[in-house]
Design an enzyme around this catalytic site. Structure first.
Site, PDB file in Angstrom:
ATOM      1  N   ASP A  62       0.805  80.081  38.292  1.00 57.43           N
ATOM      2  CA  ASP A  62      -0.457  79.468  37.842  1.00 57.43           C
ATOM      3  C   ASP A  62      -1.474  80.547  37.468  1.00 57.43           C
ATOM      4  O   ASP A  62      -2.155  80.450  36.448  1.00 57.43           O
ATOM      5  CB  ASP A  62      -1.063  78.609  38.955  1.00 57.43           C
ATOM      6  CG  ASP A  62      -0.164  77.446  39.346  1.00 57.43           C
ATOM      7  OD1 ASP A  62       0.687  77.047  38.530  1.00 57.43           O
ATOM      8  OD2 ASP A  62      -0.319  76.941  40.477  1.00 57.43           O
ATOM      9  N   HIS A  94      -3.453  70.216  41.554  1.00 52.22           N
ATOM     10  CA  HIS A  94      -3.347  70.105  40.091  1.00 52.22           C
ATOM     11  C   HIS A  94      -3.644  68.669  39.623  1.00 52.22           C
ATOM     12  O   HIS A  94      -4.428  68.446  38.711  1.00 52.22           O
ATOM     13  CB  HIS A  94      -1.933  70.459  39.620  1.00 52.22           C
ATOM     14  CG  HIS A  94      -1.546  71.892  39.817  1.00 52.22           C
ATOM     15  ND1 HIS A  94      -2.360  72.942  39.471  1.00 52.22           N
ATOM     16  CD2 HIS A  94      -0.399  72.451  40.305  1.00 52.22           C
ATOM     17  CE1 HIS A  94      -1.747  74.088  39.739  1.00 52.22           C
ATOM     18  NE2 HIS A  94      -0.563  73.819  40.256  1.00 52.22           N
ATOM     19  N   HIS A 120      -0.552  71.599  47.202  1.00 55.06           N
ATOM     20  CA  HIS A 120      -0.684  72.402  45.983  1.00 55.06           C
ATOM     21  C   HIS A 120      -0.595  71.515  44.733  1.00 55.06           C
ATOM     22  O   HIS A 120      -1.460  71.548  43.861  1.00 55.06           O
ATOM     23  CB  HIS A 120       0.421  73.468  45.959  1.00 55.06           C
ATOM     24  CG  HIS A 120       0.337  74.438  44.839  1.00 55.06           C
ATOM     25  ND1 HIS A 120      -0.028  75.751  45.010  1.00 55.06           N
ATOM     26  CD2 HIS A 120       0.554  74.290  43.515  1.00 55.06           C
ATOM     27  CE1 HIS A 120      -0.023  76.376  43.842  1.00 55.06           C
ATOM     28  NE2 HIS A 120       0.324  75.497  42.907  1.00 55.06           N
ATOM     29  N   GLU A 121       0.432  70.659  44.675  1.00 53.90           N
ATOM     30  CA  GLU A 121       0.600  69.807  43.493  1.00 53.90           C
ATOM     31  C   GLU A 121      -0.521  68.776  43.380  1.00 53.90           C
ATOM     32  O   GLU A 121      -1.000  68.488  42.279  1.00 53.90           O
ATOM     33  CB  GLU A 121       1.968  69.105  43.512  1.00 53.90           C
ATOM     34  CG  GLU A 121       3.155  70.040  43.318  1.00 53.90           C
ATOM     35  CD  GLU A 121       3.078  70.870  42.040  1.00 53.90           C
ATOM     36  OE1 GLU A 121       2.645  70.338  41.012  1.00 53.90           O
ATOM     37  OE2 GLU A 121       3.422  72.080  42.097  1.00 53.90           O
TER      38      GLU A 121
END
Lengths: 216, 216, 216, 216, 216, 216
Positions: C100, C27, C23-24
């Site tokens: 988000d 980004h 997930h990170e």
């Protein structure tokens, strides 16, 4: 006035200065084109307090008792001059026009709902009443009209604002050269006074002037 | 009454005086045309406090217990006389009619929702109830009727107000000369009293008078 | 930032660590792909207080006065990078993207209703006014626009967010290998600093780089 | 009851007295036609306090535990008798029926939403709940039913009230002569007592009586 | 959990005990079928305080940071297991499932409006904002989205819950024999512990097991 | 229970007594027809305090933890028995059924919105949330679902209540003779006890009994 997303106590970047300069010249040139030479007496990109990145000073036309429909339409057009200039010179638009759009929408809405200036809706006032609760804390707006009427109000407001943006675009395109020259001076000098604006405005080409006769 | 955008303690400009004079004569001539010669006893363009730019004084017809439909329709027509006169003589309309439109809308709405005077909606009252909260601070209007009914109410109010504006326009067109002459006197003298109004009214051409017989 | 359903003072499970790492990296890689190499200077999956399971540190681009439409669209795309990475590598999506999505929706809504950036709706602001009651306790949003306008606002917001998700998906697919490699390092090391991110980013295949030229 | 626009401590004009007299006789004759000879015992056009211009005294039929549909329909018809009489004798209607319309609407609405007396809507109760806030200051009515149901309620209420007005009109037309004679006496005498009303009622022509057998 | 209409301090009737037993076995068997053998460690029909008639004890899966879409769908399915079991064995449904339906609806709504898990609505959050007034007394939910969006949200929530009920029905039909046997033990013993549940679950026929491989 | 419009401390008229007697026998006979012979143990037309004109005493079936769909449908049917009896014997309906309709509507609405008993709407709960403001003074119900869903809820509630009224009508028609006989006794004796009700019920004709087998 160009208002940014957030304002902190620092200087504008060079890119931002340039954008703000074109934005403000958009307002100024539209005022000049509408013959308001006296009223625009200063344009600046020196941020003022927390609220504005640039400013076009006008002698207050609001200091009047009455305004007619044509004057209100021009007021909206001048307000949209910053947005129109950004679109014309940067091919993209920014958050800086938010306050201008707010004011333009508010005037257009008042024309339609308070001053009876929409032929579609007629000489009627439409209000969802706003009354302060417990002093002036909470305005409640109630449904005094139908969804059908709300739809017509929305489309009349849209029509007024879009016509004004169209007018702003076409006038700035006509005086493109002057806007460009003015913005560049503004980046250099940070402020243009009444005398400098007159000199700038008088430099506009004959061609543009003539075309302006059949202007908005 | 002509009410402006903002009112400050200064004098009207000459342009504003002229517009206000025509606006007030619009109200006055409609009153006279409806035979209310006694009730209109003074017209002025001397601003009164902060609330009004001009004023047409009428002896209060509200001091009555009952009003019928025709009287209410005429009341709306007189209220729209200022707007109609501006449109007729200036080819543009101003913010000065805002209060008139408000009152006209309010009367038309009451005819439709409170007095059962719309044949479409029938002898029914329609209210979105307004009850004071915590004393008299907050009127809450609740939906006691459907969107469909709200739509019919809106269109009935519109019909009443537009018919009245149409009537105002046609009567003022008929007495155009008198309105013009009266407004000019009003700009000069600032106030016309009952006697001066009668003299003015009696100057109307035979032709207009005759046509008036089949009037509104 | 990945925010979970509930946060208690315990460690992430290995499965959760892996998901958070991807997930990170979603980004981070989008930021890098948009040329923000300087601004992404740390990525971590060490939970921070009660609010976040992982974090991608960026030097605040918000510290600016103006943002244009393209920049706002990219901001939304970066925000949806976590959701896009989860869908790409786990074939299912989780509750971890809730914050988000909230921020992305908020920006898209502001573009449409406050910054006049929807061509459909025009240079108008739309607000259901929010005013604090009794200090700042209760924001009331009132219906200042019609259901019809509300529908257009909804569909414009949807369009902006879905276009951004599509962009996020296609960029991450392009750099799939790098995301994978980065996420694996992140699970091992828990934190990647600016230097490690640069090394990672420079490992991307020539092919991906070239394709990126015609990127979003 | 005839209620006027505004009430001040002065006498009714002769015109108003006449209108009020016909209005009250409208109520009275409908009561008599429905066989309520005992209950109508006084009619007056002496204004009572600030609230009423005239009054038709009835012995309270409300002092009962149950009312059936037919009785409620007749109650609405009697309430609309004033409006019907004005329309019949003056060819215009006035603001004086406002309170009657309010009460008639309220009863019709209760029949439809509380007593299950609309075949369309069925034996269901419909309420937008009204609960006092902070004591009894603010009734909030919430949407417990759909717009679609609200529309049906509105049209059922309209149907009931319009049928009643139709009935009122047709009965008063039948007894036109009696209404006329009664109203004239009322203007002269200001009040008619039970005995005078009986005498009046017995003067109705045979023809009208016979027709009344197939009445409402 | 089976929650009844009203709870008083008395024992369940035999009929109620039987229904509650099937209801709880519905929950339990669905948990077991989803492989949560460890988490279901006790089932009981001994009423607990005022809030529940029976209870299926699970080790809290909520003690996690993240949940994915499939896990949330299964959570809804287990919640609907009680309702599905009642329909299957009693050919009628009861008020006892009210709390289960509430929780299932809440999760489905969050999937759609908060977690961006509806493909129709996209990766957007939808909230009618809830803000406490005067502390935490009054949540106000305002219309931040259109009726059209509200309709789509409703139909997506419905789809999720109905698919889950369908899944619950089909799994319980598959393990019908085990549910029946378990419910009967539960009526006799009032409580089944982890060991007893494992024994029960292992008695399921080979056939059912094999079919379960292509399960939900 | 028959509840009247207004209640004062006086006796019922003979007409009212008769109507109340039929109304109460409507409730009682439906209870008996559904086999609740034990639970109906007293019927009376002696007014009780300010709230009721008559009363049918039942042993509380509410003293249960669970109710199923069929039981709730029968409960609505018994509640509508008073209205059905009035329509059958008086050819008109009265305000006396208002409280019964209220309760019937409330149960039908709960079946649809809280107990998931409408196949159309599915196993979902629908609530416009009601939260007390400032203690328990003001329930606010917010729009948690769309107008489209509101419409379906309304039509499902209507269907349930109308089916129940249809059932009530058809059962009372079947036992018409018993209702008639019971009501007459009730007018004479004012109260019927359990023994008297059993005797009455056993007098029903063979024919009616046989038909009842294929009853509701």
């Amino acid at each position: 006035v160009v208002a940014g997303l957030e304002r902190r106590s620092r200087l504008l970047s060079q890119d931002e200065k340039i954008r703000v300069a074109y934005h403000e010249m958009g307002h100024a040139i539209l005022s000049l084109a509408f013959g308001d030479t006296e009223t625009v007496h200063k344009v600046t990109i020196v941020p003022r307090g927390v609220a504005a990145l640039g400013y076009t000073f006008r002698r207050p036309t609001e200091d009047r008792y009455l305004m007619n429909r044509r004057e209100l339409e021009r007021k909206i057009t001048v307000l949209l001059g910053g947005r129109a200039a950004e679109a014309l010179f940067f091919d993209d638009i920014s958050t800086g026009a938010a306050d201008d759009l707010d004011k333009a929408t508010e005037i257009a809405r008042a024309m339609v709902t308070r001053y009876g200036m929409s032929d579609f809706l007629g000489p009627i006032t439409f209000e969802r009443e706003s009354t302060p609760l417990l002093g002036s804390h909470m305005p409640i707006k109630n449904a005094d009209y139908s969804e059908s009427t709300a739809r017509t109000i929305d489309s009349e407001v849209k029509r007024l604002v879009e016509q004004a943006l169209q007018a702003a675009r076409s006038i700035l395109t006509q005086y493109r050269e002057i806007v460009d020259r003015g913005a560049k001076s503004l980046v250099d000098l940070e402020t243009l006074d009444e005398q400098q604006l007159k000199v700038l405005w008088n430099q506009r080409s004959k061609r543009a002037s003539l075309e302006a006769i059949s202007g908005v």
